[in-house]
Design a protein around this motif. Structure first.
Motif, PDB file in Angstrom:
ATOM      1  N   ASN A   5      64.719  48.950  14.988  1.00  0.00           N
ATOM      2  CA  ASN A   5      63.996  50.167  14.642  1.00  0.00           C
ATOM      3  C   ASN A   5      62.910  49.937  13.604  1.00  0.00           C
ATOM      4  O   ASN A   5      62.317  50.900  13.111  1.00  0.00           O
ATOM      5  CB  ASN A   5      64.975  51.222  14.101  1.00  0.00           C
ATOM      6  CG  ASN A   5      65.867  51.793  15.172  1.00  0.00           C
ATOM      7  OD1 ASN A   5      65.440  52.024  16.295  1.00  0.00           O
ATOM      8  ND2 ASN A   5      67.127  52.022  14.838  1.00  0.00           N
ATOM      9  N   ARG A   6      62.642  48.691  13.261  1.00  0.00           N
ATOM     10  CA  ARG A   6      61.634  48.417  12.229  1.00  0.00           C
ATOM     11  C   ARG A   6      60.260  48.881  12.701  1.00  0.00           C
ATOM     12  O   ARG A   6      59.910  48.761  13.868  1.00  0.00           O
ATOM     13  CB  ARG A   6      61.604  46.926  11.881  1.00  0.00           C
ATOM     14  CG  ARG A   6      62.868  46.490  11.147  1.00  0.00           C
ATOM     15  CD  ARG A   6      62.877  45.019  10.907  1.00  0.00           C
ATOM     16  NE  ARG A   6      63.120  44.342  12.193  1.00  0.00           N
ATOM     17  CZ  ARG A   6      63.338  43.057  12.320  1.00  0.00           C
ATOM     18  NH1 ARG A   6      63.343  42.268  11.269  1.00  0.00           N
ATOM     19  NH2 ARG A   6      63.551  42.528  13.515  1.00  0.00           N
ATOM     20  N   GLY A   7      59.508  49.428  11.771  1.00  0.00           N
ATOM     21  CA  GLY A   7      58.159  49.869  12.074  1.00  0.00           C
ATOM     22  C   GLY A   7      58.071  51.292  12.600  1.00  0.00           C
ATOM     23  O   GLY A   7      56.979  51.810  12.805  1.00  0.00           O
ATOM     24  N   ILE A  33      68.636  47.558  13.325  1.00  0.00           N
ATOM     25  CA  ILE A  33      67.893  46.980  12.205  1.00  0.00           C
ATOM     26  C   ILE A  33      66.835  47.999  11.810  1.00  0.00           C
ATOM     27  O   ILE A  33      66.010  48.401  12.632  1.00  0.00           O
ATOM     28  CB  ILE A  33      67.248  45.643  12.593  1.00  0.00           C
ATOM     29  CG1 ILE A  33      68.320  44.662  13.055  1.00  0.00           C
ATOM     30  CG2 ILE A  33      66.472  45.067  11.394  1.00  0.00           C
ATOM     31  CD1 ILE A  33      67.790  43.381  13.645  1.00  0.00           C
ATOM     32  N   ASN A  34      66.900  48.436  10.558  1.00  0.00           N
ATOM     33  CA  ASN A  34      65.987  49.452  10.045  1.00  0.00           C
ATOM     34  C   ASN A  34      65.216  48.913   8.847  1.00  0.00           C
ATOM     35  O   ASN A  34      65.706  48.034   8.133  1.00  0.00           O
ATOM     36  CB  ASN A  34      66.764  50.691   9.590  1.00  0.00           C
ATOM     37  CG  ASN A  34      67.257  51.545  10.727  1.00  0.00           C
ATOM     38  OD1 ASN A  34      67.278  51.128  11.879  1.00  0.00           O
ATOM     39  ND2 ASN A  34      67.665  52.761  10.423  1.00  0.00           N
ATOM     40  N   ASP A  35      64.057  49.499   8.606  1.00  0.00           N
ATOM     41  CA  ASP A  35      63.253  49.130   7.435  1.00  0.00           C
ATOM     42  C   ASP A  35      63.906  49.569   6.134  1.00  0.00           C
ATOM     43  O   ASP A  35      63.681  48.973   5.097  1.00  0.00           O
ATOM     44  CB  ASP A  35      61.853  49.758   7.514  1.00  0.00           C
ATOM     45  CG  ASP A  35      61.013  49.136   8.612  1.00  0.00           C
ATOM     46  OD1 ASP A  35      61.085  47.903   8.791  1.00  0.00           O
ATOM     47  OD2 ASP A  35      60.281  49.875   9.291  1.00  0.00           O
ATOM     48  N   GLU A  55      74.318  45.601   6.003  1.00  0.00           N
ATOM     49  CA  GLU A  55      73.999  44.327   5.365  1.00  0.00           C
ATOM     50  C   GLU A  55      72.497  44.288   5.081  1.00  0.00           C
ATOM     51  O   GLU A  55      71.694  44.478   5.990  1.00  0.00           O
ATOM     52  CB  GLU A  55      74.310  43.151   6.285  1.00  0.00           C
ATOM     53  CG  GLU A  55      75.756  42.990   6.680  1.00  0.00           C
ATOM     54  CD  GLU A  55      75.898  41.874   7.714  1.00  0.00           C
ATOM     55  OE1 GLU A  55      75.410  40.750   7.464  1.00  0.00           O
ATOM     56  OE2 GLU A  55      76.464  42.142   8.779  1.00  0.00           O
ATOM     57  N   ALA A  56      72.143  44.030   3.816  1.00  0.00           N
ATOM     58  CA  ALA A  56      70.729  43.846   3.481  1.00  0.00           C
ATOM     59  C   ALA A  56      70.279  42.501   4.044  1.00  0.00           C
ATOM     60  O   ALA A  56      71.009  41.506   3.980  1.00  0.00           O
ATOM     61  CB  ALA A  56      70.541  43.875   1.970  1.00  0.00           C
ATOM     62  N   SER A  61      64.848  44.364   5.244  1.00  0.00           N
ATOM     63  CA  SER A  61      65.367  45.352   6.188  1.00  0.00           C
ATOM     64  C   SER A  61      66.890  45.433   6.035  1.00  0.00           C
ATOM     65  O   SER A  61      67.492  44.717   5.240  1.00  0.00           O
ATOM     66  CB  SER A  61      64.983  44.979   7.623  1.00  0.00           C
ATOM     67  OG  SER A  61      65.594  43.761   7.996  1.00  0.00           O
ATOM     68  N   PHE A  62      67.491  46.330   6.814  1.00  0.00           N
ATOM     69  CA  PHE A  62      68.938  46.517   6.762  1.00  0.00           C
ATOM     70  C   PHE A  62      69.511  46.469   8.168  1.00  0.00           C
ATOM     71  O   PHE A  62      68.974  47.092   9.082  1.00  0.00           O
ATOM     72  CB  PHE A  62      69.285  47.870   6.121  1.00  0.00           C
ATOM     73  CG  PHE A  62      68.890  47.936   4.686  1.00  0.00           C
ATOM     74  CD1 PHE A  62      69.766  47.532   3.692  1.00  0.00           C
ATOM     75  CD2 PHE A  62      67.633  48.384   4.322  1.00  0.00           C
ATOM     76  CE1 PHE A  62      69.392  47.569   2.359  1.00  0.00           C
ATOM     77  CE2 PHE A  62      67.250  48.427   2.990  1.00  0.00           C
ATOM     78  CZ  PHE A  62      68.133  48.018   2.010  1.00  0.00           C
TER      79      PHE A  62
END
Length: 71
Positions: A5-7, A33-35, A55-56, A61-62
């Protein structure tokens, strides 16, 4: 399954995640996976009774691992 899900701008990451969870069976796992930490998603997951762990990542990202255990 992994969803990146980044961006994406809110609420897209949460909507994509919940849509994927709705299609899964109990006991299945999903990683996203997120920002940033998905604070509103955590509330929704807790209400639905899903297990989740965050988890960082090194890039800031997380990664959130979610296990679907109930509806």
């Amino acid at each position: 399954m992994i969803i990146d899900n980044r961006g994406l701008e809110p609420p897209q990451p949460m909507m994509r995640t919940l849509k994927a969870l709705d299609k899964m069976k109990n006991g299945e796992k999903l990683a996203i996976i997120n920002d940033r930490r998905p604070m509103f998603l955590y509330e929704e997951l807790d209400e639905r009774g899903y297990l989740h762990e965050t988890e960082a990542q090194e890039d800031g990202s997380f990664k959130i691992s979610i296990t679907k255990i109930g509806d």
